[in-house]
Scaffold this motif. Sequence first.
Motif, PDB file in Angstrom:
ATOM      1  N   GLY A 191       0.798  -1.219   0.000  1.00 43.24           N
ATOM      2  CA  GLY A 191       0.000   0.000   0.000  1.00 43.24           C
ATOM      3  C   GLY A 191       0.828   1.266   0.000  1.00 43.24           C
ATOM      4  N   VAL A 192       1.704   1.395   0.993  1.00 41.39           N
ATOM      5  CA  VAL A 192       2.452   2.639   1.162  1.00 41.39           C
ATOM      6  C   VAL A 192       3.673   2.703   0.246  1.00 41.39           C
ATOM      7  N   CYS A 193       4.489   1.625   0.229  1.00 37.18           N
ATOM      8  CA  CYS A 193       5.779   1.685  -0.471  1.00 37.18           C
ATOM      9  C   CYS A 193       5.670   1.449  -1.979  1.00 37.18           C
ATOM     10  N   VAL A 194       4.769   0.585  -2.413  1.00 42.89           N
ATOM     11  CA  VAL A 194       4.641   0.334  -3.849  1.00 42.89           C
ATOM     12  C   VAL A 194       3.624   1.287  -4.473  1.00 42.89           C
ATOM     13  N   PHE A 195       2.410   1.311  -3.932  1.00 44.38           N
ATOM     14  CA  PHE A 195       1.375   2.171  -4.509  1.00 44.38           C
ATOM     15  C   PHE A 195       1.573   3.645  -4.127  1.00 44.38           C
ATOM     16  N   GLY A 196       1.613   3.935  -2.817  1.00 41.05           N
ATOM     17  CA  GLY A 196       1.692   5.328  -2.381  1.00 41.05           C
ATOM     18  C   GLY A 196       2.976   6.007  -2.805  1.00 41.05           C
ATOM     19  N   LEU A 197       4.110   5.343  -2.586  1.00 40.62           N
ATOM     20  CA  LEU A 197       5.388   5.921  -2.987  1.00 40.62           C
ATOM     21  C   LEU A 197       5.453   6.088  -4.503  1.00 40.62           C
ATOM     22  N   GLY A 198       4.885   5.131  -5.233  1.00 39.20           N
ATOM     23  CA  GLY A 198       4.879   5.233  -6.687  1.00 39.20           C
ATOM     24  C   GLY A 198       4.141   6.461  -7.178  1.00 39.20           C
ATOM     25  N   ARG A 199       3.046   6.807  -6.530  1.00 41.91           N
ATOM     26  CA  ARG A 199       2.290   7.984  -6.941  1.00 41.91           C
ATOM     27  C   ARG A 199       3.001   9.268  -6.519  1.00 41.91           C
ATOM     28  N   ALA A 200       3.550   9.279  -5.312  1.00 42.59           N
ATOM     29  CA  ALA A 200       4.191  10.499  -4.828  1.00 42.59           C
ATOM     30  C   ALA A 200       5.522  10.757  -5.530  1.00 42.59           C
ATOM     31  N   GLN A 255      -0.936   2.508 -12.408  1.00 42.92           N
ATOM     32  CA  GLN A 255      -0.849   3.923 -12.041  1.00 42.92           C
ATOM     33  C   GLN A 255      -1.328   4.823 -13.177  1.00 42.92           C
ATOM     34  N   ILE A 256      -0.961   4.485 -14.403  1.00 43.84           N
ATOM     35  CA  ILE A 256      -1.376   5.295 -15.558  1.00 43.84           C
ATOM     36  C   ILE A 256      -2.893   5.247 -15.734  1.00 43.84           C
ATOM     37  N   VAL A 257      -3.480   4.078 -15.540  1.00 47.02           N
ATOM     38  CA  VAL A 257      -4.938   3.958 -15.632  1.00 47.02           C
ATOM     39  C   VAL A 257      -5.603   4.840 -14.577  1.00 47.02           C
ATOM     40  N   LEU A 258      -5.090   4.792 -13.339  1.00 50.64           N
ATOM     41  CA  LEU A 258      -5.658   5.626 -12.273  1.00 50.64           C
ATOM     42  C   LEU A 258      -5.520   7.111 -12.600  1.00 50.64           C
ATOM     43  N   ASP A 259      -4.411   7.484 -13.223  1.00 47.46           N
ATOM     44  CA  ASP A 259      -4.249   8.874 -13.643  1.00 47.46           C
ATOM     45  C   ASP A 259      -5.317   9.282 -14.648  1.00 47.46           C
ATOM     46  N   ARG A 260      -5.602   8.387 -15.569  1.00 42.19           N
ATOM     47  CA  ARG A 260      -6.517   8.731 -16.661  1.00 42.19           C
ATOM     48  C   ARG A 260      -7.970   8.806 -16.205  1.00 42.19           C
ATOM     49  N   ILE A 261      -8.361   7.988 -15.238  1.00 45.79           N
ATOM     50  CA  ILE A 261      -9.765   8.031 -14.820  1.00 45.79           C
ATOM     51  C   ILE A 261      -9.999   9.101 -13.766  1.00 45.79           C
ATOM     52  N   GLY A 262      -8.934   9.565 -13.092  1.00 43.92           N
ATOM     53  CA  GLY A 262      -9.078  10.633 -12.120  1.00 43.92           C
ATOM     54  C   GLY A 262      -9.778  10.172 -10.852  1.00 43.92           C
ATOM     55  N   PRO A 263     -10.218  11.133 -10.010  1.00 46.48           N
ATOM     56  CA  PRO A 263     -10.911  10.774  -8.769  1.00 46.48           C
ATOM     57  C   PRO A 263     -12.132   9.901  -9.051  1.00 46.48           C
ATOM     58  N   VAL A 264     -12.331   8.909  -8.211  1.00 50.39           N
ATOM     59  CA  VAL A 264     -13.432   7.956  -8.412  1.00 50.39           C
ATOM     60  C   VAL A 264     -14.561   8.295  -7.447  1.00 50.39           C
ATOM     61  N   PRO A 265     -15.694   8.813  -7.940  1.00 51.30           N
ATOM     62  CA  PRO A 265     -16.826   9.086  -7.054  1.00 51.30           C
ATOM     63  C   PRO A 265     -17.335   7.791  -6.433  1.00 51.30           C
ATOM     64  N   ARG A 266     -17.917   7.927  -5.252  1.00 51.84           N
ATOM     65  CA  ARG A 266     -18.489   6.739  -4.613  1.00 51.84           C
ATOM     66  C   ARG A 266     -19.598   6.192  -5.497  1.00 51.84           C
ATOM     67  N   ASP A 324      -9.672   9.997  -4.191  1.00 51.99           N
ATOM     68  CA  ASP A 324      -8.811  10.864  -4.982  1.00 51.99           C
ATOM     69  C   ASP A 324      -7.391  10.313  -4.941  1.00 51.99           C
ATOM     70  N   PHE A 325      -6.837   9.983  -6.115  1.00 48.06           N
ATOM     71  CA  PHE A 325      -5.509   9.383  -6.185  1.00 48.06           C
ATOM     72  C   PHE A 325      -4.412  10.417  -6.375  1.00 48.06           C
ATOM     73  N   GLY A 326      -4.742  11.678  -6.247  1.00 46.50           N
ATOM     74  CA  GLY A 326      -3.731  12.709  -6.351  1.00 46.50           C
ATOM     75  C   GLY A 326      -3.513  13.160  -7.780  1.00 46.50           C
ATOM     76  N   PRO A 327      -2.563  14.090  -7.961  1.00 48.00           N
ATOM     77  CA  PRO A 327      -2.332  14.647  -9.295  1.00 48.00           C
ATOM     78  C   PRO A 327      -1.778  13.611 -10.264  1.00 48.00           C
ATOM     79  N   ARG A 328      -2.030  13.840 -11.534  1.00 53.61           N
ATOM     80  CA  ARG A 328      -1.576  12.940 -12.593  1.00 53.61           C
ATOM     81  C   ARG A 328      -0.060  13.057 -12.769  1.00 53.61           C
ATOM     82  N   GLY A 329       0.610  11.911 -12.889  1.00 50.07           N
ATOM     83  CA  GLY A 329       2.054  11.901 -13.111  1.00 50.07           C
ATOM     84  C   GLY A 329       2.392  11.698 -14.583  1.00 50.07           C
ATOM     85  N   ARG A 330       3.625  12.015 -14.941  1.00 55.08           N
ATOM     86  CA  ARG A 330       4.054  11.789 -16.308  1.00 55.08           C
ATOM     87  C   ARG A 330       4.218  10.294 -16.563  1.00 55.08           C
TER      88      ARG A 330
END
Length: 332
Positions: A112-121, A176-187, A243-249
Amino acid sequence: MRGTGIETIRYIIAALALGLIAVWGSENFFWSAPPPDLTIEAWLGTWAAYAAAAAVALSAVGLTRVAGLRAVFLGGALLGFVVEGVVVDEMYAAFPFQLVWTPLAWHALITGVCVFGLGRAAAHWRLWRHLLALAGLGLFGAVFASFWPAERAAMPPGDVVFLYLAGAGFVVPLGQIVLDRIGPVPRPPLAVGLIAPGLALALWLAKSLATPSLPRLAFPVMVGLTLWAMWRSGAAERSERADFGPRGRIWRHLLFPIAPAITTFVAVPVWESTGALPGNVAVAAVTVPLSLGWWLWLIWRGARRGARREARRGARREARRETRRGRGPRTS
């Protein structure tokens, strides 16, 4: 109705993307080298299981409105409890150690934190910091992987390990790229959002009735405390969305396989020259108390925040009662 359908589709796509990241972080990265009986069909089935567990976490984040690092860690904890306590029964083995390892120490903290979270940040950091973070993650993986020769009759050759770790590691930037493209996911609609949690609960009940045991009761306790902490930590002013945060390159996300490549280039020579080292003991000695302490701290913080919130509500109710009585709110 149209908007509801779009929200459901985005929710499903997000769960599948999160499942891709989680299946690599919690399976490939954990096992370090492919098991002898691994097949593409088995890996795809595992992805489906992780996507369903990710849907549980995604629903919980949307319902409780928790955000930020708390959402990443506690959502990862929920995913871990579902995987280890429902999909498989590892959570009840070596009780109570397995309540923390692997649901909290690996699924929540590492995946969660090191692979997903760190990858996004890290995709938004300076390049040298991003590369340093990937190198650190890769060296961590090598330390943990060093113990596997003691558990297996023979380790696969380096090219197979590289394909299993670094080759398959491209699913992480893909997610990560897919999450960037769909943006925040409403409930999603409540009926949709409760499907995955309902199925997980039904499967846990069925397994518990088939093979009843006291350790199985730990599952609803750990899940209930985690959900309670998420609910208490959520903020009423936040919108009901993940909200997965800002889109990365894209090219920055695609740097991720550097980490598993480093794991491979360090671990394989150690296997071949030294044999097994107690890297798993070192990792557990750090991650188990760290993840458990973090989880307990979030529960405690949630309790304090909830108490303060109730006190403020009580003060507002008292002020309204005083106003209705015509005396105005108390000032002393």
